[in-house]
Design a protein around this motif. Sequence first.
Motif, mmCIF file in Angstrom:
data_model
loop_
_atom_site.group_PDB
_atom_site.id
_atom_site.type_symbol
_atom_site.label_atom_id
_atom_site.label_comp_id
_atom_site.label_asym_id
_atom_site.label_seq_id
_atom_site.Cartn_x
_atom_site.Cartn_y
_atom_site.Cartn_z
ATOM 1 N N GLY A 1 40.373 42.246 39.875
ATOM 2 C CA GLY A 1 39.448 42.008 38.778
ATOM 3 C C GLY A 1 38.095 42.343 39.689
ATOM 4 N N TYR A 2 38.068 42.011 40.607
ATOM 5 C CA TYR A 2 36.658 42.087 41.273
ATOM 6 C C TYR A 2 36.700 43.810 41.970
ATOM 7 N N ALA A 3 37.779 44.050 42.384
ATOM 8 C CA ALA A 3 38.103 45.663 42.642
ATOM 9 C C ALA A 3 37.698 46.538 41.597
ATOM 10 N N THR A 4 37.971 46.140 40.304
ATOM 11 C CA THR A 4 37.674 47.033 39.260
ATOM 12 C C THR A 4 36.332 47.037 38.919
ATOM 13 N N ALA A 5 35.840 46.129 39.006
ATOM 14 C CA ALA A 5 34.296 46.038 39.089
ATOM 15 C C ALA A 5 33.302 46.699 40.212
ATOM 16 N N ILE A 6 33.762 46.887 41.247
ATOM 17 C CA ILE A 6 33.448 47.824 42.039
ATOM 18 C C ILE A 6 33.696 49.269 41.848
ATOM 19 N N GLY A 7 34.780 49.447 41.138
ATOM 20 C CA GLY A 7 35.238 50.893 40.736
ATOM 21 C C GLY A 7 34.247 51.333 39.626
#
Length: 292
Positions: free
Chosen positions: A261-267
């Motif tokens: 979830g955090y990684a998709t926010a970074i993306g």
Amino acid sequence: MSARRHDGVWPWIFMTPILVPLAIFFLWPLLRTLYYSFTTWSFFGEVRWTGLDNYERLLSDPDFTLALGNTAIYTLIVMLNVPIAVYLAALMNRPGLRLRALYRALYFLPVVTMPVAVAIVWRMLYSGDFGLINAFLGLFGIQGPYWLSTPGVSLVAVAIVGIWLSLGFNIIVFSAGLNGIPPELYEAAAIDGATPWRQFRSITLPLLTPTLFFVTVLTLIGGFQVFDLIFVMLGTGPNAERSQTLVYFFYSEGFLHNDKGYATAIGIVIIALIALLTALQFRLQRRWVHYA
């Protein structure tokens, strides 16, 4: 009136083979990514809505600030290949130059080489113990550093490889742009007594602006998307974390720490930054054309 209505439908019918795959493979994944950026995933894949928590965490995460700064530094260094490519393309477009096609092929060779293979070769060249770069510096009594394990040096070393890797493509594009400039303009300017620098500033640069803008946008996007060079040349150790870029940070959070979830926010932030900078370049390009 009826014919006009039917004419308005036909373009959409012919565009359907393009629009349908675009919606399936681009628009829908983008919307799903945006949705998942507001969620948290458990270890077993359970998705829970958390609102803006991921974005609030990004604003206070020192690793995100570090990755953003490293990405900006890398991109600024790689952008140096734009003036270098303009200069080399101008040299290779001189009348009477022999082996012009060979020079272009040699410069373009890294573009068609796998980035991972390029990274492995340059990793050996940068080796602090047996690399050819330090061996060459040793001939002059210079003690070369450990290029890929020294903080502050490793990112610059990788950026130099990025310049070398994309230089050939930019040279080819600029050569095509230079070939589109009528030679009569240079002949008239020479008759009027214009120096080569004056010809470049008053003829070449204004007429090369669309090509320059195109290359600059691609180089900037490529700089913000860099991952393979960082991953292969620096690995996953502490120095890689100190030199991580935004995409490497995305990979680390999503696949090493399993915080998807955090990684998709970074993306999503990466996409937004690229779109913002591209829009800014469009605006600056229009002002440049108006000024020129």
